[in-house]
Design a protein around this motif. Structure first.
Motif, PDB file in Angstrom:
ATOM      1  N   ARG A   1      -2.802  -2.311   8.597  1.00 55.22           N
ATOM      2  CA  ARG A   1      -2.036  -1.592   9.610  1.00 55.22           C
ATOM      3  C   ARG A   1      -2.914  -1.163  10.771  1.00 55.22           C
ATOM      4  O   ARG A   1      -2.425  -0.535  11.713  1.00 55.22           O
ATOM      5  CB  ARG A   1      -1.428  -0.343   8.997  1.00 55.22           C
ATOM      6  CG  ARG A   1       0.042  -0.473   8.604  1.00 55.22           C
ATOM      7  CD  ARG A   1       0.394   0.784   7.875  1.00 55.22           C
ATOM      8  NE  ARG A   1       1.731   1.214   7.921  1.00 55.22           N
ATOM      9  CZ  ARG A   1       2.590   1.107   6.903  1.00 55.22           C
ATOM     10  NH1 ARG A   1       2.250   0.462   5.815  1.00 55.22           N
ATOM     11  NH2 ARG A   1       3.773   1.649   6.990  1.00 55.22           N
TER      12      ARG A   1
ATOM     13  N   VAL B   1      -2.718   6.914   6.601  1.00 51.23           N
ATOM     14  CA  VAL B   1      -3.765   7.354   5.690  1.00 51.23           C
ATOM     15  C   VAL B   1      -5.065   6.700   6.174  1.00 51.23           C
ATOM     16  O   VAL B   1      -5.023   5.645   6.835  1.00 51.23           O
ATOM     17  CB  VAL B   1      -3.371   6.903   4.264  1.00 51.23           C
ATOM     18  CG1 VAL B   1      -4.459   7.149   3.265  1.00 51.23           C
ATOM     19  CG2 VAL B   1      -2.073   7.592   3.852  1.00 51.23           C
TER      20      VAL B   1
ATOM     21  N   ARG C   1       2.440   6.050  -2.806  1.00 47.57           N
ATOM     22  CA  ARG C   1       3.482   6.933  -3.363  1.00 47.57           C
ATOM     23  C   ARG C   1       3.241   7.171  -4.854  1.00 47.57           C
ATOM     24  O   ARG C   1       3.426   8.279  -5.357  1.00 47.57           O
ATOM     25  CB  ARG C   1       4.884   6.346  -3.126  1.00 47.57           C
ATOM     26  CG  ARG C   1       5.426   6.682  -1.739  1.00 47.57           C
ATOM     27  CD  ARG C   1       6.847   6.201  -1.542  1.00 47.57           C
ATOM     28  NE  ARG C   1       6.921   4.746  -1.436  1.00 47.57           N
ATOM     29  CZ  ARG C   1       6.630   4.067  -0.336  1.00 47.57           C
ATOM     30  NH1 ARG C   1       6.268   4.686   0.753  1.00 47.57           N
ATOM     31  NH2 ARG C   1       6.710   2.735  -0.315  1.00 47.57           N
TER      32      ARG C   1
ATOM     33  N   GLY D   1       2.710  -3.989   4.282  1.00 44.64           N
ATOM     34  CA  GLY D   1       2.248  -2.669   4.744  1.00 44.64           C
ATOM     35  C   GLY D   1       0.738  -2.553   4.862  1.00 44.64           C
ATOM     36  O   GLY D   1       0.210  -1.484   5.129  1.00 44.64           O
TER      37      GLY D   1
ATOM     38  N   GLN E   1      -8.659  -2.313   9.337  1.00 43.89           N
ATOM     39  CA  GLN E   1      -8.197  -2.810   8.028  1.00 43.89           C
ATOM     40  C   GLN E   1      -8.139  -4.342   8.024  1.00 43.89           C
ATOM     41  O   GLN E   1      -8.491  -4.988   7.038  1.00 43.89           O
ATOM     42  CB  GLN E   1      -6.811  -2.256   7.705  1.00 43.89           C
ATOM     43  CG  GLN E   1      -6.793  -0.764   7.404  1.00 43.89           C
ATOM     44  CD  GLN E   1      -5.388  -0.211   7.187  1.00 43.89           C
ATOM     45  OE1 GLN E   1      -4.464  -0.939   6.835  1.00 43.89           O
ATOM     46  NE2 GLN E   1      -5.224   1.089   7.392  1.00 43.89           N
TER      47      GLN E   1
ATOM     48  N   ARG F   1      13.199   8.240  -0.074  1.00 37.71           N
ATOM     49  CA  ARG F   1      11.829   8.624   0.260  1.00 37.71           C
ATOM     50  C   ARG F   1      11.819   9.883   1.110  1.00 37.71           C
ATOM     51  O   ARG F   1      12.620  10.012   2.026  1.00 37.71           O
ATOM     52  CB  ARG F   1      11.136   7.481   1.016  1.00 37.71           C
ATOM     53  CG  ARG F   1      10.668   6.380   0.100  1.00 37.71           C
ATOM     54  CD  ARG F   1      10.192   5.178   0.850  1.00 37.71           C
ATOM     55  NE  ARG F   1       9.273   5.449   1.942  1.00 37.71           N
ATOM     56  CZ  ARG F   1       8.668   4.515   2.656  1.00 37.71           C
ATOM     57  NH1 ARG F   1       8.888   3.245   2.373  1.00 37.71           N
ATOM     58  NH2 ARG F   1       7.852   4.833   3.637  1.00 37.71           N
TER      59      ARG F   1
ATOM     60  N   LYS G   1       1.814   9.739   9.833  1.00 39.64           N
ATOM     61  CA  LYS G   1       0.525   9.197  10.304  1.00 39.64           C
ATOM     62  C   LYS G   1      -0.029   8.234   9.261  1.00 39.64           C
ATOM     63  O   LYS G   1       0.422   8.213   8.110  1.00 39.64           O
ATOM     64  CB  LYS G   1      -0.464  10.344  10.491  1.00 39.64           C
ATOM     65  CG  LYS G   1      -0.039  11.326  11.563  1.00 39.64           C
ATOM     66  CD  LYS G   1      -1.259  12.066  12.094  1.00 39.64           C
ATOM     67  CE  LYS G   1      -0.852  13.006  13.207  1.00 39.64           C
ATOM     68  NZ  LYS G   1      -0.818  14.409  12.773  1.00 39.64           N
TER      69      LYS G   1
ATOM     70  N   THR H   1       0.845  -1.207   0.000  1.00 41.06           N
ATOM     71  CA  THR H   1       0.000   0.000   0.000  1.00 41.06           C
ATOM     72  C   THR H   1       0.878   1.254   0.000  1.00 41.06           C
ATOM     73  O   THR H   1       0.515   2.267  -0.588  1.00 41.06           O
ATOM     74  CB  THR H   1      -0.972   0.008   1.197  1.00 41.06           C
ATOM     75  OG1 THR H   1      -0.301  -0.488   2.355  1.00 41.06           O
ATOM     76  CG2 THR H   1      -2.200  -0.804   0.922  1.00 41.06           C
TER      77      THR H   1
END
Ligand code: AMP
Length: 216
Positions: free
Chosen positions: A88, A59, A36, A85, A92, A161, A57, A31
């Protein structure tokens, strides 16, 4: 086979996902990578997600669940996938269970990559990837064989990043402990949690993960 790689930022989920995917023919669903890409393309999702990502934080659940719900419908996911990922948060994880149950599927294993928090800031602030093939490197732990040239594709362009800075990393770690770590007891209860030593060297971690997968 549906496998989740779970661990704090910098645990090596992305690096291991690439290796496991190649060996086991699973598709890697990250994710973070998807978000990104949305940020870079300035899509509506990307514009909403950027502020959360820059501050370390999460999303919103609604956005990431929507992304995953669409992605697992694609043809390349039919043989199984490796989630990197996601999930989380408990919301979810519960949404994922529902999506899978509707397709008569279930999570086969959740691999927890256990690492010491102290090592993570250095791991993350030193990492970078090839701009062309996304191969991961690190300033001290994993340099390309020839300085400045990607081992995998020969490109000389690399990216770092924007959220891999010390301040954001500390926030991302706190987010992990508050919101993602509760998934460990959730999956333990379901009998699918497998914990491996993420502090071992990269090849040893791959071996540990492949051992788990070979028993599924
Ligand atoms: P990652 O590449 O997995 O470290 O993710 C980078 C950032 O994207 C995170 O710090 C979050 O802001 C966001 N993100 C990625 N995956 C999720 C998710 N499953 N839920 C919420 N936010 C996410």
């Amino acid at each position: 086979m549906i496998v989740i790689l779970l661990g704090p930022p910098g645990a090596g989920k992305g690096t291991q996902a690439t290796r496991i995917m190649e060996k086991n023919g699973l598709v890697q669903l990250s994710t973070g990578d998807m978000l990104r890409a949305a940020v870079a393309a300035k899509t509506a999702v990307g514009i909403k997600a950027k502020e959360f990502m820059d501050s370390g934080k999460l999303v919103t659940d609604e956005i990431v669940i929507g992304i995953i719900a669409d992605r697992i419908e694609e043809d390349d996911c039919r043989q199984g996938f490796l989630l990197d990922g996601f999930p989380r948060t408990l919301a979810q994880a519960e949404a994922l269970d529902k999506l899978l149950t509707n397709k008569n599927l279930k999570v086969d294993a959740v691999i927890e990559m256990k690492v010491n928090d102290e090592s993570l800031v250095d791991r993350i602030t030193g990492r970078y990837t090839c701009a062309h093939c996304n191969m991961g490197y690190h300033d001290t732990n994993l340099k390309p064989q020839k300085a400045g040239v990607c081992d995998s594709c020969g490109s000389t362009n690399f990216n770092r990043r924007s959220d891999d800075n010390r301040k954001t990393v500390v926030a991302r770690l706190a987010t992990y402990h508050a919101q993602t770590a509760p998934l460990l007891p959730f999956y333990k209860e379901k009998g699918v949690l497998r914990t491996i030593d993420g502090m071992a060297n990269i090849d040893d971690v791959t071996i540990q993960i492949n051992n788990v997968l070979s028993k599924l």
